[in-house]
Design a protein around this motif. Structure first.
Motif, PDB file in Angstrom:
ATOM      1  N   VAL A   1      93.398  35.249   6.954  1.00 22.89           N
ATOM      2  CA  VAL A   1      93.171  34.205   5.957  1.00 22.89           C
ATOM      3  C   VAL A   1      94.241  33.139   6.168  1.00 22.89           C
ATOM      4  CG1 VAL A   1      93.180  33.663   3.480  1.00 22.89           C
ATOM      5  CG2 VAL A   1      92.125  35.792   4.304  1.00 22.89           C
ATOM      6  N   GLN A   2      93.830  31.891   6.239  1.00 20.26           N
ATOM      7  CA  GLN A   2      94.777  30.788   6.339  1.00 20.26           C
ATOM      8  C   GLN A   2      95.270  30.470   4.934  1.00 20.26           C
ATOM      9  OE1 GLN A   2      93.162  27.426   8.465  1.00 20.26           O
ATOM     10  NE2 GLN A   2      91.963  28.777   9.764  1.00 20.26           N
ATOM     11  N   LEU A   3      96.555  30.668   4.695  1.00 24.84           N
ATOM     12  CA  LEU A   3      97.132  30.417   3.376  1.00 24.84           C
ATOM     13  C   LEU A   3      97.959  29.136   3.407  1.00 24.84           C
ATOM     14  CD1 LEU A   3      98.402  33.921   2.182  1.00 24.84           C
ATOM     15  CD2 LEU A   3      96.388  32.660   1.409  1.00 24.84           C
ATOM     16  N   PHE A   4      97.792  28.348   2.362  1.00 21.46           N
ATOM     17  CA  PHE A   4      98.540  27.114   2.190  1.00 21.46           C
ATOM     18  C   PHE A   4      99.157  27.146   0.795  1.00 21.46           C
ATOM     19  CE2 PHE A   4      95.274  26.345   5.244  1.00 21.46           C
ATOM     20  CZ  PHE A   4      95.852  25.523   6.195  1.00 21.46           C
ATOM     21  N   GLU A   5     100.455  26.836   0.723  1.00 19.37           N
ATOM     22  CA  GLU A   5     101.142  26.801  -0.567  1.00 19.37           C
ATOM     23  C   GLU A   5     101.559  25.367  -0.869  1.00 19.37           C
ATOM     24  OE1 GLU A   5     104.280  29.676  -0.789  1.00 19.37           O
ATOM     25  OE2 GLU A   5     102.893  31.363  -0.617  1.00 19.37           O
ATOM     26  N   PHE A   6     101.158  24.924  -2.036  1.00 16.57           N
ATOM     27  CA  PHE A   6     101.403  23.569  -2.520  1.00 16.57           C
ATOM     28  C   PHE A   6     102.907  23.317  -2.640  1.00 16.57           C
ATOM     29  CE2 PHE A   6     100.573  20.068  -5.580  1.00 16.57           C
ATOM     30  CZ  PHE A   6      99.509  19.464  -4.913  1.00 16.57           C
ATOM     31  N   SER A   7     103.354  22.169  -2.182  1.00 18.14           N
ATOM     32  CA  SER A   7     104.774  21.813  -2.206  1.00 18.14           C
ATOM     33  C   SER A   7     104.999  20.576  -3.061  1.00 18.14           C
ATOM     34  CB  SER A   7     105.245  21.520  -0.777  1.00 18.14           C
ATOM     35  OG  SER A   7     106.460  20.799  -0.790  1.00 18.14           O
ATOM     36  N   PRO A   8     105.853  20.652  -4.093  1.00 20.69           N
ATOM     37  CA  PRO A   8     106.115  19.473  -4.915  1.00 20.69           C
ATOM     38  C   PRO A   8     106.716  18.324  -4.103  1.00 20.69           C
ATOM     39  CG  PRO A   8     107.337  21.380  -5.742  1.00 20.69           C
ATOM     40  CD  PRO A   8     106.559  21.823  -4.552  1.00 20.69           C
ATOM     41  N   ASN A   9     107.536  18.640  -3.118  1.00 17.70           N
ATOM     42  CA  ASN A   9     108.135  17.591  -2.292  1.00 17.70           C
ATOM     43  C   ASN A   9     107.097  16.902  -1.413  1.00 17.70           C
ATOM     44  OD1 ASN A   9     110.679  18.176  -3.328  1.00 17.70           O
ATOM     45  ND2 ASN A   9     111.131  19.640  -1.711  1.00 17.70           N
ATOM     46  N   ARG A  10     106.236  17.678  -0.786  1.00 15.83           N
ATOM     47  CA  ARG A  10     105.232  17.087   0.110  1.00 15.83           C
ATOM     48  C   ARG A  10     104.193  16.280  -0.668  1.00 15.83           C
ATOM     49  NH1 ARG A  10     104.604  18.267   5.202  1.00 15.83           N
ATOM     50  NH2 ARG A  10     102.346  18.353   5.105  1.00 15.83           N
ATOM     51  N   VAL A  11     103.768  16.759  -1.838  1.00 19.22           N
ATOM     52  CA  VAL A  11     102.729  16.049  -2.583  1.00 19.22           C
ATOM     53  C   VAL A  11     103.228  14.673  -3.015  1.00 19.22           C
ATOM     54  CG1 VAL A  11     103.213  16.936  -4.907  1.00 19.22           C
ATOM     55  CG2 VAL A  11     100.914  16.261  -4.319  1.00 19.22           C
TER      56      VAL A  11
ATOM     57  N   THR B   1      92.604  17.670   3.206  1.00 20.09           N
ATOM     58  CA  THR B   1      93.678  16.680   3.118  1.00 20.09           C
ATOM     59  C   THR B   1      94.846  17.236   2.320  1.00 20.09           C
ATOM     60  OG1 THR B   1      92.155  14.825   3.333  1.00 20.09           O
ATOM     61  CG2 THR B   1      94.283  14.358   2.307  1.00 20.09           C
ATOM     62  N   GLU B   2      94.557  17.894   1.196  1.00 21.67           N
ATOM     63  CA  GLU B   2      95.627  18.479   0.387  1.00 21.67           C
ATOM     64  C   GLU B   2      96.362  19.570   1.168  1.00 21.67           C
ATOM     65  OE1 GLU B   2      96.881  17.328  -2.454  1.00 21.67           O
ATOM     66  OE2 GLU B   2      95.400  15.751  -2.225  1.00 21.67           O
ATOM     67  N   MET B   3      95.632  20.378   1.922  1.00 16.94           N
ATOM     68  CA  MET B   3      96.272  21.425   2.716  1.00 16.94           C
ATOM     69  C   MET B   3      97.209  20.824   3.760  1.00 16.94           C
ATOM     70  SD  MET B   3      93.102  24.052   3.202  1.00 16.94           S
ATOM     71  CE  MET B   3      92.481  25.045   1.851  1.00 16.94           C
ATOM     72  N   GLU B   4      96.772  19.756   4.390  1.00 16.93           N
ATOM     73  CA  GLU B   4      97.569  19.129   5.446  1.00 16.93           C
ATOM     74  C   GLU B   4      98.729  18.306   4.912  1.00 16.93           C
ATOM     75  OE1 GLU B   4      94.891  16.874   7.878  1.00 16.93           O
ATOM     76  OE2 GLU B   4      93.894  18.657   8.642  1.00 16.93           O
ATOM     77  N   GLN B   5      98.529  17.602   3.807  1.00  8.37           N
ATOM     78  CA  GLN B   5      99.531  16.647   3.356  1.00  8.37           C
ATOM     79  C   GLN B   5     100.390  17.133   2.193  1.00  8.37           C
ATOM     80  OE1 GLN B   5      97.674  12.864   2.589  1.00  8.37           O
ATOM     81  NE2 GLN B   5      97.059  12.600   4.710  1.00  8.37           N
ATOM     82  N   SER B   6      99.909  18.075   1.416  1.00  3.76           N
ATOM     83  CA  SER B   6     100.610  18.467   0.196  1.00  3.76           C
ATOM     84  C   SER B   6     101.071  19.917   0.195  1.00  3.76           C
ATOM     85  CB  SER B   6      99.704  18.237  -1.016  1.00  3.76           C
ATOM     86  OG  SER B   6      99.296  16.894  -1.087  1.00  3.76           O
TER      87      SER B   6
END
Length: 170
Positions: A72-82, A146-151
């Motif tokens: 499973v490809q997991l992505f964790e949201f980052s406050p700095n990246r968003v 887009t959110e996975m890649e940028q945020s």
């Protein structure tokens, strides 16, 4: 027909976002079955830095290694990246994921209030729509991608197969 059934019946791809991703043993079993059939699965959730529910994040962490081992490809949201990638016209955010959505096989879309966790499935009163639309599926998938890649950071197991590393697309 529910979201878990739709994911279990996926033929090629599942892309989902949930601020509180706690699959539980049953969710892991469903994801194992779809991965064994070669279905690609990507999930976006809050990181420890972005969550407002530390206890729920602890529940997610129990399953994180297993999900990665399943592929499973997991992505964790980052406050700095968003906040670095804010799109024109969007308000400043606290850097926390609140989206609950899934796109299955690029045409079946879930959008609603349900988190991907046992509590939402069994105890909360949740509302959601499941739509069959390739056009809308593409649009929702594009937003999630887009959110996975940028945020977010993508998680992966290190070469030792035990430790996790967080990777950005920068």
């Amino acid at each position: 027909f529910n979201v878990t059934e739709a994911i279990a019946n996926a033929q090629s791809e599942v892309m989902m976002a949930s601020p509180y991703l706690v699959p539980g043993p049953n969710g892991v079993a469903v994801l194992r079955q779809v991965r064994e059939r070669g279905v690609q699965v990507a999930a976006l959730t809050n990181s420890l830095a972005s969550t407002d529910e530390i206890v729920v994040h602890t529940g997610y962490r129990r399953y994180r290694d297993d999900l990665l081992r399943l592929g499973v490809q997991l992505f964790e949201f980052s406050p700095n990246r968003v906040n670095r990638y804010l799109r024109i016209g969007l308000f400043q955010t606290p850097g926390r994921l609140h989206t609950k959505a899934a796109v299955i096989d690029r045409h079946l879309i879930f959008i609603g209030s349900m988190n991907m966790d046992p509590r939402s499935e069994r105890h909360n009163t949740e509302l959601g729509l499941i739509l069959d639309s390739p056009e809308l599926g593409k649009q929702v998938r594009d937003v999630l991608e887009t959110e996975m890649e940028q945020s977010a950071y993508r998680l992966r197991l290190k070469d030792d197969g035990e430790d996790i590393e967080w990777v950005s697309f920068d």
